[in-house]
Design a protein around this motif. Structure first.
Motif, PDB file in Angstrom:
ATOM      1  N   LEU A   1     -17.697   3.058  -3.824  1.00 36.79           N
ATOM      2  CA  LEU A   1     -16.731   3.599  -4.646  1.00 36.79           C
ATOM      3  C   LEU A   1     -17.111   5.251  -4.905  1.00 36.79           C
ATOM      4  O   LEU A   1     -18.228   5.214  -5.596  1.00 36.79           O
ATOM      5  CB  LEU A   1     -16.436   2.968  -5.888  1.00 36.79           C
ATOM      6  N   ASN A   2     -16.370   6.114  -4.819  1.00 35.45           N
ATOM      7  CA  ASN A   2     -16.782   7.687  -5.122  1.00 35.45           C
ATOM      8  C   ASN A   2     -15.904   8.107  -6.353  1.00 35.45           C
ATOM      9  O   ASN A   2     -14.640   7.980  -6.184  1.00 35.45           O
ATOM     10  CB  ASN A   2     -16.501   8.393  -3.907  1.00 35.45           C
ATOM     11  N   VAL A   3     -16.491   8.537  -7.442  1.00 34.79           N
ATOM     12  CA  VAL A   3     -15.898   9.138  -8.558  1.00 34.79           C
ATOM     13  C   VAL A   3     -16.790   9.993  -9.237  1.00 34.79           C
ATOM     14  O   VAL A   3     -17.829  10.323  -8.854  1.00 34.79           O
ATOM     15  CB  VAL A   3     -15.625   7.866  -9.678  1.00 34.79           C
TER      16      VAL A   3
ATOM     17  N   TYR B   1       0.698  -1.200  -0.018  1.00 37.94           N
ATOM     18  CA  TYR B   1       0.070   0.097   0.097  1.00 37.94           C
ATOM     19  C   TYR B   1       0.929   1.205   0.012  1.00 37.94           C
ATOM     20  O   TYR B   1       1.674   1.481   0.701  1.00 37.94           O
ATOM     21  CB  TYR B   1      -0.814  -0.081   1.148  1.00 37.94           C
ATOM     22  N   GLN B   2       0.503   2.148  -0.749  1.00 38.10           N
ATOM     23  CA  GLN B   2       1.117   3.517  -0.865  1.00 38.10           C
ATOM     24  C   GLN B   2      -0.072   4.640  -0.981  1.00 38.10           C
ATOM     25  O   GLN B   2      -1.016   4.350  -1.806  1.00 38.10           O
ATOM     26  CB  GLN B   2       1.939   3.632  -2.240  1.00 38.10           C
ATOM     27  N   PRO B   3       0.142   5.576   0.120  1.00 39.16           N
ATOM     28  CA  PRO B   3      -1.007   6.510   0.268  1.00 39.16           C
ATOM     29  C   PRO B   3      -1.216   7.067  -1.115  1.00 39.16           C
ATOM     30  O   PRO B   3      -0.272   7.716  -1.909  1.00 39.16           O
ATOM     31  CB  PRO B   3      -0.380   7.515   1.064  1.00 39.16           C
ATOM     32  N   PRO B   4      -2.481   7.379  -1.630  1.00 42.11           N
ATOM     33  CA  PRO B   4      -2.864   8.059  -3.014  1.00 42.11           C
ATOM     34  C   PRO B   4      -2.130   9.530  -2.779  1.00 42.11           C
ATOM     35  O   PRO B   4      -2.416   9.937  -1.840  1.00 42.11           O
ATOM     36  CB  PRO B   4      -4.169   7.893  -2.931  1.00 42.11           C
ATOM     37  N   ILE B   5      -2.033   9.800  -4.051  1.00 39.15           N
ATOM     38  CA  ILE B   5      -1.736  11.535  -4.186  1.00 39.15           C
ATOM     39  C   ILE B   5      -2.976  12.169  -4.713  1.00 39.15           C
ATOM     40  O   ILE B   5      -3.318  11.963  -6.035  1.00 39.15           O
ATOM     41  CB  ILE B   5      -0.417  11.739  -5.106  1.00 39.15           C
ATOM     42  N   TRP B   6      -3.425  12.671  -3.884  1.00 38.50           N
ATOM     43  CA  TRP B   6      -4.890  13.540  -4.556  1.00 38.50           C
ATOM     44  C   TRP B   6      -4.401  15.012  -4.938  1.00 38.50           C
ATOM     45  O   TRP B   6      -3.759  15.548  -4.785  1.00 38.50           O
ATOM     46  CB  TRP B   6      -5.772  13.651  -3.269  1.00 38.50           C
TER      47      TRP B   6
ATOM     48  N   TRP C   1     -12.149  13.531  -2.933  1.00 36.81           N
ATOM     49  CA  TRP C   1     -11.548  13.437  -4.263  1.00 36.81           C
ATOM     50  C   TRP C   1     -12.029  12.050  -5.049  1.00 36.81           C
ATOM     51  O   TRP C   1     -12.270  11.169  -4.406  1.00 36.81           O
ATOM     52  CB  TRP C   1     -10.144  13.319  -4.097  1.00 36.81           C
ATOM     53  N   CYS C   2     -11.779  12.085  -6.218  1.00 32.25           N
ATOM     54  CA  CYS C   2     -12.440  10.980  -7.177  1.00 32.25           C
ATOM     55  C   CYS C   2     -11.507   9.675  -6.865  1.00 32.25           C
ATOM     56  O   CYS C   2     -10.214  10.087  -6.962  1.00 32.25           O
ATOM     57  CB  CYS C   2     -12.401  11.293  -8.555  1.00 32.25           C
ATOM     58  N   GLU C   3     -12.023   8.437  -6.576  1.00 35.78           N
ATOM     59  CA  GLU C   3     -11.058   7.431  -6.288  1.00 35.78           C
ATOM     60  C   GLU C   3     -10.750   6.652  -7.609  1.00 35.78           C
ATOM     61  O   GLU C   3      -9.974   5.776  -7.635  1.00 35.78           O
ATOM     62  CB  GLU C   3     -11.827   6.571  -5.548  1.00 35.78           C
ATOM     63  N   TYR C   4     -10.918   7.318  -9.010  1.00 40.58           N
ATOM     64  CA  TYR C   4     -10.701   6.947 -10.182  1.00 40.58           C
ATOM     65  C   TYR C   4      -9.473   7.925 -10.609  1.00 40.58           C
ATOM     66  O   TYR C   4      -8.301   7.155 -10.806  1.00 40.58           O
ATOM     67  CB  TYR C   4     -11.571   6.660 -10.980  1.00 40.58           C
ATOM     68  N   CYS C   5      -9.474   9.184 -10.757  1.00 47.92           N
ATOM     69  CA  CYS C   5      -8.616  10.032 -11.332  1.00 47.92           C
ATOM     70  C   CYS C   5      -7.866  10.800 -10.214  1.00 47.92           C
ATOM     71  O   CYS C   5      -6.860  11.391 -10.935  1.00 47.92           O
ATOM     72  CB  CYS C   5      -9.253  10.874 -12.265  1.00 47.92           C
ATOM     73  N   ALA C   6      -8.187  10.820  -9.016  1.00 49.75           N
ATOM     74  CA  ALA C   6      -7.618  11.567  -7.901  1.00 49.75           C
ATOM     75  C   ALA C   6      -7.712  12.836  -7.870  1.00 49.75           C
ATOM     76  O   ALA C   6      -7.312  13.558  -7.219  1.00 49.75           O
ATOM     77  CB  ALA C   6      -6.150  11.173  -7.955  1.00 49.75           C
TER      78      ALA C   6
ATOM     79  N   PRO D   1      -5.330   7.236 -14.681  1.00 45.13           N
ATOM     80  CA  PRO D   1      -5.982   7.050 -13.499  1.00 45.13           C
ATOM     81  C   PRO D   1      -5.043   6.479 -12.311  1.00 45.13           C
ATOM     82  O   PRO D   1      -4.221   5.717 -12.530  1.00 45.13           O
ATOM     83  CB  PRO D   1      -7.033   6.082 -13.915  1.00 45.13           C
ATOM     84  N   ILE D   2      -5.412   6.934 -11.050  1.00 50.91           N
ATOM     85  CA  ILE D   2      -4.774   5.872  -9.990  1.00 50.91           C
ATOM     86  C   ILE D   2      -5.627   4.916  -9.565  1.00 50.91           C
ATOM     87  O   ILE D   2      -5.047   4.208  -8.587  1.00 50.91           O
ATOM     88  CB  ILE D   2      -4.498   7.031  -8.723  1.00 50.91           C
TER      89      ILE D   2
END
Length: 468
Positions: free
Chosen positions: A250-252, A21-26, A227-232, A151-152
């Motif tokens: 899931l939120n996008v 796991y790596q924290p996502p970059i929003w 923040w969108c969980e597809y494109c960040a 996408p992330i």
């Protein structure tokens, strides 16, 4: 175009492998733009306006022209008024100053205010959201058009490597199954070869709950920054900023939802009931190959009801059937449907039939309905059987597996015909309209197709060992 400014925000992951796991970059660029957007400035009418609608405030200026509205706004960015149309009395317009020009929007009210799809409690919120949208789309139209290119989604905790591997393996198994059908279509054993491949794919203990499933996205209003969980990227606006999958959470962005893979993993906490729930959603939420209702009811019927006269044709008491339904909705697989509680086996058969009738998408799906009906109309028995098999391969895996299991059971019912007087034709009459419904809600179509529905189920039962 300004470069995207990234910032790390704390976020939790649902990944099962903490080391990966790596924290996502929003990406905060759109968030910064929202902060820069003009603020609404209400221009108040100095006098009292006659016949002012009760749902408008002092920003309403009565019947005035576009030119008068433009003058009242005074070139102030974000300034707005409401007016009644000179040409169409009773019609109302929002006049809004943005980008050094006055924009006029037809305004509606149905309990909430709106000019487009979004509905707002107040005019102030409508204007605020409108200014944010106008500003972001003006400043970042090119950026927005490219949001979905990198996408992330595959790198955040929601989509783990394990699930990706399982999905690919299941996809390969389905492709092999269909290839086997095409390659061997000239051989008499075509049905058995392809079904063995598919059955093997479904039998893997880590595959049965990884059926492909589309997300059940619905427009959602997010409280606070999201923040969108597809494109960040930031999900801008005051309300209805994006969509949320009601099955997995899931939120996008709405535009990003079109690119999200069909890999929804329903959360059991979000599934409120068993009956009337999408079949694939239910089996994935409960990590089962088939709905537990089907398994539990069929086990009970085979244990004590195969010789019961008129099995599936004779109805149980409706109130008792509803009790069974409530028990499954309340207790799930712990529901007690034993003879001690429901001595009449017809109550259990009734509950099973009700489950199939209540499915939002029938076991034989709307997409395949017409293909099955066309197959039933083929006069040659061999060609008809081959056509039925080909359409079976188009069913979603969870629907296919449920149908397969039910047909194996109904075949056992017919083997006890001397006692229960239920042959494949009789069961076809019962289960035809239960398992398949036309996409359009037409009584005429349903009546016309009833004999073909019956024939399809009859064929599935009689040829269960070949078709599945």
């Amino acid at each position: 175009m300004a470069a995207s400014s990234n910032s790390s925000l704390s976020g939790s992951s649902v990944s099962s492998d903490a080391e990966e796991y790596q924290p996502p970059i929003w990406k905060s660029y759109l968030y910064q733009l929202q902060q820069e957007a003009p603020r609404p400035k209400r221009i108040i009418c100095p006098g009292e306006v006659e016949n002012r609608p009760k749902y408008y405030g002092r920003e309403f200026h009565g019947i005035i022209s576009r030119e008068q509205a433009d003058e009242l706004l005074g070139g102030v960015e974000g300034a707005y008024i409401l007016r009644e149309s000179q040409r169409q009395p009773g019609c109302y317009t929002l006049a809004l100053r943005f980008g050094n020009q006055t924009l006029n929007y037809r305004l509606f009210y149905d309990g909430k205010h709106f000019v487009g799809e979004k509905r707002f409690e107040s005019i102030h919120d409508l204007v605020t959201d409108g200014l944010i949208t106008l500003y972001i789309e003006t400043k970042a139209s090119e950026y927005i058009s490219k949001m979905t290119t990198n996408p992330i989604y595959e790198h955040i905790g929601y989509a783990t490597l394990l699930r990706e591997k399982v999905s690919r393996r299941l996809s390969r198994s389905k492709n092999e199954s269909r290839k086997a059908s095409v390659t061997n279509e000239e051989h008499t054993a075509v049905e058995k070869i392809s079904s063995l491949v598919r059955r093997a794919a479904l039998s893997h203990n880590d595959n049965h709950f990884n059926y492909e499933k589309t997300h059940n996205f619905k427009v959602h209003t997010f409280r606070g920054p999201h923040w969108c969980e597809y494109c960040a990227n930031f999900m801008w606006g005051l309300i209805a900023q994006g969509v949320r999958c009601s099955d997995c959470g899931l939120n996008v962005h709405k535009q990003c939802s079109k690119h999200v893979p069909n890999d929804c993993q329903p959360d059991l906490k979000r599934i409120k009931k068993v009956y009337c729930c999408d079949l694939t959603t239910l089996v994935k939420a409960h990590n089962m190959q088939r709905p537990m209702v089907v398994d539990i009811c069929i086990r009970e019927i085979e244990a004590r009801g195969l010789k019961s006269e008129g099995l599936y044709r004779v109805s149980g008491f409706t109130e008792h059937i509803e009790d069974v339904k409530m028990a499954f909705d309340r207790d799930g697989e712990k529901a007690d449907i034993s003879a001690n509680i429901y001595p009449d086996i017809n109550i259990i058969t009734g509950a099973l039939k009700l489950y199939f009738r209540d499915l939002p998408i029938p076991v034989i799906t709307y997409d395949t309905y017409s293909k099955f009906i066309d197959a039933a109309k083929i006069s040659s028995a061999d060609e008809r059987l081959e056509a039925v098999h080909d359409v079976l391969m188009l069913l979603p895996p969870a629907h296919y597996e449920t149908l397969r299991y039910l047909m194996i059971h109904l075949k056992k019912v017919t083997l006890n015909e001397k006692d229960n007087f239920m042959n494949a034709e009789n069961l076809g009459i019962v289960f035809g309209p239960t398992l398949m419904r036309p996409p359009e809600d037409s009584t005429l179509t349903t009546l016309h197709d009833m004999r073909y529905q019956k024939l399809i189920v009859q064929i599935l039962i009689e040829n269960e060992d070949v078709l599945f």
